[in-house]
Design a protein around this motif. Structure first.
Motif, PDB file in Angstrom:
ATOM      1  N   THR A   1      14.793 -11.684 -12.387  1.00 27.87           N
ATOM      2  CA  THR A   1      14.640 -11.978 -11.051  1.00 27.87           C
ATOM      3  C   THR A   1      13.656 -12.833 -10.531  1.00 27.87           C
ATOM      4  O   THR A   1      13.474 -13.520  -9.551  1.00 27.87           O
ATOM      5  N   HIS A   2      12.337 -12.765 -11.364  1.00 30.49           N
ATOM      6  CA  HIS A   2      11.296 -13.697 -11.332  1.00 30.49           C
ATOM      7  C   HIS A   2      10.601 -13.237  -9.851  1.00 30.49           C
ATOM      8  O   HIS A   2       9.890 -13.999  -9.212  1.00 30.49           O
ATOM      9  N   ALA A   3      10.686 -12.093  -9.601  1.00 25.53           N
ATOM     10  CA  ALA A   3      10.327 -11.748  -8.201  1.00 25.53           C
ATOM     11  C   ALA A   3       8.865 -11.390  -8.098  1.00 25.53           C
ATOM     12  O   ALA A   3       8.283 -11.066  -9.230  1.00 25.53           O
ATOM     13  N   GLU A   4       8.263 -11.484  -7.082  1.00 20.52           N
ATOM     14  CA  GLU A   4       6.820 -11.605  -7.084  1.00 20.52           C
ATOM     15  C   GLU A   4       6.262 -10.116  -6.892  1.00 20.52           C
ATOM     16  O   GLU A   4       5.058  -9.930  -7.155  1.00 20.52           O
ATOM     17  N   ILE A   5       7.019  -9.521  -6.322  1.00 19.99           N
ATOM     18  CA  ILE A   5       6.772  -7.746  -6.071  1.00 19.99           C
ATOM     19  C   ILE A   5       8.188  -7.214  -6.787  1.00 19.99           C
ATOM     20  O   ILE A   5       9.297  -7.543  -6.072  1.00 19.99           O
ATOM     21  N   ILE A   6       8.077  -6.252  -7.430  1.00 21.76           N
ATOM     22  CA  ILE A   6       8.829  -5.359  -7.884  1.00 21.76           C
ATOM     23  C   ILE A   6       8.453  -3.731  -7.517  1.00 21.76           C
ATOM     24  O   ILE A   6       7.663  -3.351  -7.984  1.00 21.76           O
ATOM     25  N   SER A   7       9.363  -3.224  -6.660  1.00 21.66           N
ATOM     26  CA  SER A   7       9.142  -1.878  -6.142  1.00 21.66           C
ATOM     27  C   SER A   7       9.775  -0.824  -7.072  1.00 21.66           C
ATOM     28  O   SER A   7      10.786  -1.206  -7.538  1.00 21.66           O
ATOM     29  N   PHE A   8       9.514   0.407  -7.170  1.00 24.71           N
ATOM     30  CA  PHE A   8      10.093   1.486  -7.998  1.00 24.71           C
ATOM     31  C   PHE A   8       9.562   2.709  -7.300  1.00 24.71           C
ATOM     32  O   PHE A   8       8.821   2.762  -6.426  1.00 24.71           O
TER      33      PHE A   8
ATOM     34  N   HIS B   1      15.566   1.560  -8.945  1.00 18.15           N
ATOM     35  CA  HIS B   1      15.684   2.979  -8.213  1.00 18.15           C
ATOM     36  C   HIS B   1      15.431   3.949  -9.338  1.00 18.15           C
ATOM     37  O   HIS B   1      16.180   4.751  -9.797  1.00 18.15           O
ATOM     38  N   ARG B   2      14.252   3.865  -9.828  1.00 21.67           N
ATOM     39  CA  ARG B   2      13.682   4.643 -11.180  1.00 21.67           C
ATOM     40  C   ARG B   2      12.345   5.083 -10.717  1.00 21.67           C
ATOM     41  O   ARG B   2      11.592   4.312 -10.235  1.00 21.67           O
ATOM     42  N   PRO B   3      12.018   6.505 -10.923  1.00 20.59           N
ATOM     43  CA  PRO B   3      10.765   7.072 -10.624  1.00 20.59           C
ATOM     44  C   PRO B   3      10.007   7.101 -11.868  1.00 20.59           C
ATOM     45  O   PRO B   3       9.828   8.073 -12.578  1.00 20.59           O
ATOM     46  N   TYR B   4       9.349   5.792 -12.153  1.00 17.87           N
ATOM     47  CA  TYR B   4       8.515   5.801 -13.255  1.00 17.87           C
ATOM     48  C   TYR B   4       7.127   6.311 -13.110  1.00 17.87           C
ATOM     49  O   TYR B   4       6.419   6.599 -14.146  1.00 17.87           O
ATOM     50  N   TYR B   5       6.508   6.490 -12.017  1.00 22.68           N
ATOM     51  CA  TYR B   5       5.133   6.922 -11.570  1.00 22.68           C
ATOM     52  C   TYR B   5       5.100   8.253 -11.531  1.00 22.68           C
ATOM     53  O   TYR B   5       5.996   8.845 -10.786  1.00 22.68           O
ATOM     54  N   TYR B   6       4.073   9.077 -11.980  1.00 25.45           N
ATOM     55  CA  TYR B   6       3.846  10.419 -11.741  1.00 25.45           C
ATOM     56  C   TYR B   6       2.657  10.456 -11.028  1.00 25.45           C
ATOM     57  O   TYR B   6       1.489  10.120 -11.340  1.00 25.45           O
ATOM     58  N   TYR B   7       2.948  11.116  -9.838  1.00 21.57           N
ATOM     59  CA  TYR B   7       1.459  11.197  -8.745  1.00 21.57           C
ATOM     60  C   TYR B   7       1.006  12.536  -8.712  1.00 21.57           C
ATOM     61  O   TYR B   7       1.888  13.464  -8.511  1.00 21.57           O
ATOM     62  N   VAL B   8      -0.099  12.771  -9.350  1.00 19.90           N
ATOM     63  CA  VAL B   8      -0.519  14.287  -9.675  1.00 19.90           C
ATOM     64  C   VAL B   8      -1.300  14.564  -8.059  1.00 19.90           C
ATOM     65  O   VAL B   8      -2.506  13.980  -7.557  1.00 19.90           O
ATOM     66  N   VAL B   9      -0.783  15.702  -7.835  1.00 18.42           N
ATOM     67  CA  VAL B   9      -1.679  16.348  -6.503  1.00 18.42           C
ATOM     68  C   VAL B   9      -2.701  17.125  -6.873  1.00 18.42           C
ATOM     69  O   VAL B   9      -3.110  17.782  -7.957  1.00 18.42           O
ATOM     70  N   ARG B  10      -3.926  16.616  -6.192  1.00 18.79           N
ATOM     71  CA  ARG B  10      -5.070  17.010  -6.164  1.00 18.79           C
ATOM     72  C   ARG B  10      -5.584  17.765  -5.097  1.00 18.79           C
ATOM     73  O   ARG B  10      -5.485  17.194  -3.905  1.00 18.79           O
ATOM     74  N   GLU B  11      -6.580  18.659  -5.070  1.00 16.85           N
ATOM     75  CA  GLU B  11      -7.013  19.217  -3.912  1.00 16.85           C
ATOM     76  C   GLU B  11      -7.917  18.262  -2.937  1.00 16.85           C
ATOM     77  O   GLU B  11      -8.022  18.542  -1.710  1.00 16.85           O
TER      78      GLU B  11
END
Length: 327
Positions: free
Chosen positions: A109-116, A198-208
């Protein structure tokens, strides 16, 4: 080099190694890691040096006085060499296929932003997935896909062409909450090409100590500061009227719903609740008739109606009951 993975580091000694190892495990080898030690006091800075010594061909370390998350990202991007910037928070981690698959998407795509998308890691449970409903079959812009402004503004759920920052001069603010909403939404407007996977590549860790769990109620006022910045920028660039509906829905999501709920769960009589309400009335008169309100999930529609009628105690009671039953 294809990717510069910028990792701001501040007092995350217990999480940092897993974060860095998730990058070193990538199937794609065209990357560098930039660890920006933002004045850590728990030994994280020394750990950065240790990790860099183990993979000197991949890892660079920058030590700096504490300036906040946004400032650390800015320092990292200024030292980056890659075509694309990846922002990874040091207590989170990524899927081993992420860079390989995003490299393929970038080549196509040569896109400037790629979301996931991303997964939430809550004590090891990673079943919760978030993926913005953006077009996956075409390259787009904010102009032809204005609902892009309704996407979650997290810096870490997309990669960015480094030149986009360099050519626009857009940077992250330091020492504030909500630095992403002040920045990502501006980059959306400036990008000439955007793509989505449409793939969940990132893991967001819940912290207090995350913003969503922080008990410092008064700091929620910073969402007002963030929107003053954002709306002012859109006006200065003659974009406010064009995207008024989308900016209104963004304000509904982040001010009227999310920030209000964070405050009322601690103090249903806090003056910030009325300030949020009046802010919406001032900048988005008739916001309750916004065309995107119909798209709110059922639970958020109920919260929206109760907030409109200032039923703060009732809404707090409903949330506590929901949390009590684990729903």
């Amino acid at each position: 080099m294809k990717f510069s993975v910028v990792i701001p580091v501040y007092n995350v000694k217990d999480y940092l190694e897993k974060c860095v190892q998730s990058v070193l495990a990538q199937h794609n080898d065209e990357y560098e890691i930039i660890l920006v030690d933002d004045g850590s006091t728990d030994g994280s800075g020394a750990l950065c040096d240790t990790l860099a010594a183990q993979a000197p061909e991949k890892i660079r370390v920058i030590h700096k006085p504490n300036g906040g998350l946004g400032d650390a990202r800015n320092v990292g991007l200024e030292h980056a060499l890659g075509d694309y910037l990846v922002f990874l928070d040091s207590d989170d981690y990524i899927d081993e296929t992420m860079l390989e698959e995003l490299s393929q998407k970038a080549d196509e795509t040569h896109a400037e932003i790629i979301s996931f998308g991303f997964r939430v890691d809550n004590g090891g449970d990673t079943s919760q997935v978030f993926i913005d409903p953006l077009p996956e079959d075409r390259v787009f812009t904010l102009a032809d896909t204005p609902e892009l402004l309704l996407a979650l503004p997290n810096a870490w759920t997309r990669i960015y062409a480094r030149r986009l920052f360099l050519e626009t001069g857009i940077r992250y603010p330091g020492r504030v909450w909500y630095e992403d909403i002040r920045t990502t939404t501006k980059l959306f407007a400036k990008a000439e090409s955007i793509a989505s996977v449409h793939r969940p590549y990132y893991y967001y860790v819940v912290r207090e100590n995350s913003i969503t769990r922080n008990k410092n109620v008064d700091r929620n006022h910073e969402i007002i500061d963030a929107f003053d910045d954002l709306l002012g920028w859109y006006r200065e660039n003659s974009l406010f009227e064009r995207y008024r509906d989308e900016l209104c829905r963004l304000a509904i999501d982040h001010i009227f719903l999310a920030a209000s709920v964070r405050v009322l769960m601690t103090d249903p009589k806090h003056p910030l609740l009325e300030e949020f309400y009046q802010y919406m009335r001032k900048y988005f008169p008739g916001f309750e008739k916004n065309r995107y309100v119909a798209q709110l999930p059922r639970a958020k529609k109920l919260a929206f109606r109760l907030l409109l009628h200032r039923q703060y105690r009732l809404l707090a009671t409903l949330f506590r009951a929901k949390n009590k039953v684990g729903g």
